[in-house]
Design an enzyme around this catalytic site. Structure first.
Site, PDB file in Angstrom:
ATOM      1  CE  LYS A 172     -80.479 -19.772  41.118  1.00  0.00           C
ATOM      2  NZ  LYS A 172     -79.943 -20.408  40.035  1.00  0.00           N
ATOM      3  CE  LYS A 241     -78.525 -12.057  40.036  1.00  0.00           C
ATOM      4  NZ  LYS A 241     -80.145 -12.503  39.980  1.00  0.00           N
TER       5      LYS A 241
HETATM    6  P1  NAD Z   1     -80.785 -12.174  31.397  1.00  0.00           P
HETATM    7  O1  NAD Z   1     -80.679 -10.810  31.402  1.00  0.00           O
HETATM    8  O2  NAD Z   1     -80.982 -13.101  29.388  1.00  0.00           O
HETATM    9  O3  NAD Z   1     -83.161 -11.627  31.133  1.00  0.00           O
HETATM   10  C1  NAD Z   1     -83.590 -10.947  31.689  1.00  0.00           C
HETATM   11  C2  NAD Z   1     -84.668 -10.049  30.888  1.00  0.00           C
HETATM   12  O4  NAD Z   1     -85.074  -9.186  31.914  1.00  0.00           O
HETATM   13  C3  NAD Z   1     -84.114  -9.947  29.837  1.00  0.00           C
HETATM   14  O5  NAD Z   1     -84.614 -10.202  28.354  1.00  0.00           O
HETATM   15  C4  NAD Z   1     -84.167  -8.041  29.997  1.00  0.00           C
HETATM   16  O6  NAD Z   1     -84.340  -6.819  28.635  1.00  0.00           O
HETATM   17  C5  NAD Z   1     -85.035  -8.106  31.078  1.00  0.00           C
HETATM   18  N1  NAD Z   1     -85.392  -6.680  31.516  1.00  0.00           N
HETATM   19  C6  NAD Z   1     -84.619  -6.244  32.634  1.00  0.00           C
HETATM   20  N2  NAD Z   1     -85.300  -5.104  33.529  1.00  0.00           N
HETATM   21  C7  NAD Z   1     -86.354  -4.805  32.616  1.00  0.00           C
HETATM   22  C8  NAD Z   1     -87.721  -4.002  33.625  1.00  0.00           C
HETATM   23  N3  NAD Z   1     -87.051  -2.490  33.710  1.00  0.00           N
HETATM   24  N4  NAD Z   1     -89.313  -4.525  32.444  1.00  0.00           N
HETATM   25  C9  NAD Z   1     -89.014  -5.402  31.443  1.00  0.00           C
HETATM   26  N5  NAD Z   1     -87.695  -6.711  31.072  1.00  0.00           N
HETATM   27  C10 NAD Z   1     -86.935  -6.335  31.865  1.00  0.00           C
HETATM   28  O7  NAD Z   1     -81.255 -13.174  32.129  1.00  0.00           O
HETATM   29  P2  NAD Z   1     -81.794 -14.593  32.101  1.00  0.00           P
HETATM   30  O8  NAD Z   1     -80.237 -15.272  32.815  1.00  0.00           O
HETATM   31  O9  NAD Z   1     -82.783 -14.969  32.120  1.00  0.00           O
HETATM   32  O10 NAD Z   1     -81.578 -14.470  33.744  1.00  0.00           O
HETATM   33  C11 NAD Z   1     -83.021 -14.165  34.766  1.00  0.00           C
HETATM   34  C12 NAD Z   1     -82.988 -14.126  36.259  1.00  0.00           C
HETATM   35  O11 NAD Z   1     -83.100 -15.952  36.706  1.00  0.00           O
HETATM   36  C13 NAD Z   1     -81.612 -14.069  37.132  1.00  0.00           C
HETATM   37  O12 NAD Z   1     -82.631 -13.725  38.105  1.00  0.00           O
HETATM   38  C14 NAD Z   1     -81.261 -14.628  37.059  1.00  0.00           C
HETATM   39  O13 NAD Z   1     -80.280 -14.679  38.278  1.00  0.00           O
HETATM   40  C15 NAD Z   1     -82.134 -15.644  36.958  1.00  0.00           C
HETATM   41  N6  NAD Z   1     -81.145 -17.750  36.562  1.00  0.00           N
HETATM   42  C16 NAD Z   1     -80.723 -17.798  35.654  1.00  0.00           C
HETATM   43  C17 NAD Z   1     -80.645 -18.713  35.139  1.00  0.00           C
HETATM   44  C18 NAD Z   1     -79.523 -19.046  33.736  1.00  0.00           C
HETATM   45  O14 NAD Z   1     -78.508 -20.008  33.719  1.00  0.00           O
HETATM   46  N7  NAD Z   1     -79.541 -17.716  32.769  1.00  0.00           N
HETATM   47  C19 NAD Z   1     -80.905 -20.073  35.826  1.00  0.00           C
HETATM   48  C20 NAD Z   1     -81.494 -20.399  37.049  1.00  0.00           C
HETATM   49  C21 NAD Z   1     -82.094 -18.157  37.172  1.00  0.00           C
END
Ligand code: NAD
Length: 297
Positions: A172, A241
């Site tokens: 990844k 990150k």
């Molecule tokens: P985001 O910030 O939109 O969503 C994260 C969610 O986690 C939020 O709703 C937040 O409120 C919740 N959260 C944070 N801390 C928490 C806790 N302690 N308890 C409960 N809920 C909690 O992030 P995202 O874009 O959805 O990304 C999530 C993961 O997937 C990351 O690791 C990111 O690197 C990865 N990712 C993102 C994408 C993208 O295009 N957005 C693509 C592939 C992978």
């Protein structure tokens, strides 16, 4: 055979649509997020709301995570009130990007409580999460992968990478340093063209018919930069990150990353200039400000 009930913690840009896909595929999904808006969206799609991490871990055997950073995944899994205190949970399927060393450490902490950590980061963005066209990279004991394949296939195409936590994270990080580099270098190239007086739309059409084509030129620029919406749906903070985790990991195992390091710095500058809520595509604004032009379709 009836489908097992599942837990899902982290209902943001990725976790929101992924949890909804599970519901639409017939799974009963128990959810928790610390953000009430994210919770409400999942509940309106049919998710069952719980009020804490531990409540999810007391309810189901399999819990999915889609959380921002390694520190947060560590806290949700291993700290007080975390999954490790749950009475029912047996496996934690982590869809987040956290890097191989964090994944291995969390897997060890969970194993001490008899739980399996399934390292399962995804690629393909919000569009892929909505459509179910993600690349799903998985490393864990083979028997866990086989048992989970039906649920993971709801997100997209699954790839089994080995039995050790961290193997999927390595792949990844490699994917994402390439994706972030594509946005960075496409920003520089298109800004150069605009400053020289070329129409950026025509320039992208040429590049997409030629050998410079990449995920930024083919998708992110036409969709989010030319119309100036800057809504890729992946935070610049998360892209930074990922670049940082990748360069750190490469350094740790003795692989120099000259280009990756430069891209990491450009993401760091983007965060400093555009703020913590910046979108991944805001990188181009930084290059524009240096050049004194704007990329508009
Ligand atoms: P985001 O910030 O939109 O969503 C994260 C969610 O986690 C939020 O709703 C937040 O409120 C919740 N959260 C944070 N801390 C928490 C806790 N302690 N308890 C409960 N809920 C909690 O992030 P995202 O874009 O959805 O990304 C999530 C993961 O997937 C990351 O690791 C990111 O690197 C990865 N990712 C993102 C994408 C993208 O295009 N957005 C693509 C592939 C992978």
């Amino acid at each position: 055979m009836s489908k097992p009930a599942l837990g899902f913690i982290g209902l943001g840009n990725m976790g929101g649509p992924m949890s909804i896909r599970l519901i639409n595929a017939g799974y009963e999904v128990f959810v928790y997020d610390r953000d009430e808006g994210a919770l409400a969206r999942a509940v309106s799609a049919g998710a069952k709301q719980l009020t804490s991490i531990k409540a999810v871990a007391d309810q189901v055997e399999t819990v999915f995570l889609s959380l921002p950073t390694p520190e947060i995944v560590d806290a949700v899994c291993l700290q007080g009130g975390g999954l490790r205190e749950g009475s029912k949970v047996k496996q934690v399927v982590d869809l987040s990007t956290i890097g191989p060393r964090a994944a291995a450490a969390i897997a060890k902490g969970l194993l001490e409580r008899g739980m399996v950590y399934v390292d399962s980061p995804v690629s393909g963005g919000v569009t892929g999460a909505v459509k179910g066209t993600l690349a799903v990279m998985v490393s864990c004991p083979r028997s866990n992968f086989d048992a989970l394949d039906d649920a993971l296939s709801v997100f997209g195409k699954t790839f089994y990478l080995g039995d050790k936590a961290g193997q999927a994270q390595t792949v990844k990080l490699a994917n994402n340093i390439m994706s972030v580099t594509a946005v960075a270098i496409t920003s520089e190239a298109i800004v150069m063209g605009v400053k020289a007086g070329v129409d950026p739309k025509i320039m992208l059409d040429v590049i997409n018919a030629g050998s410079g084509r990449n995920t930024a030129s083919a998708d992110k620029f036409p969709r989010c930069v030319l119309p100036r919406t800057f809504d890729v749906g992946f935070a610049a903070a998360l892209a930074y990150k990922d670049a940082r985790l990748c360069v750190d990991e490469a350094e740790h195992i003795g692989v120099p990353m000259v280009v990756g390091s430069a891209v990491r710095e450009l993401m760091s500058i983007t965060l400093a200039v555009c703020g913590k809520d910046a979108d991944f595509s805001d990188v181009v604004k930084v290059v524009e400000s240096w050049a004194g032009v704007e990329v508009r379709g």
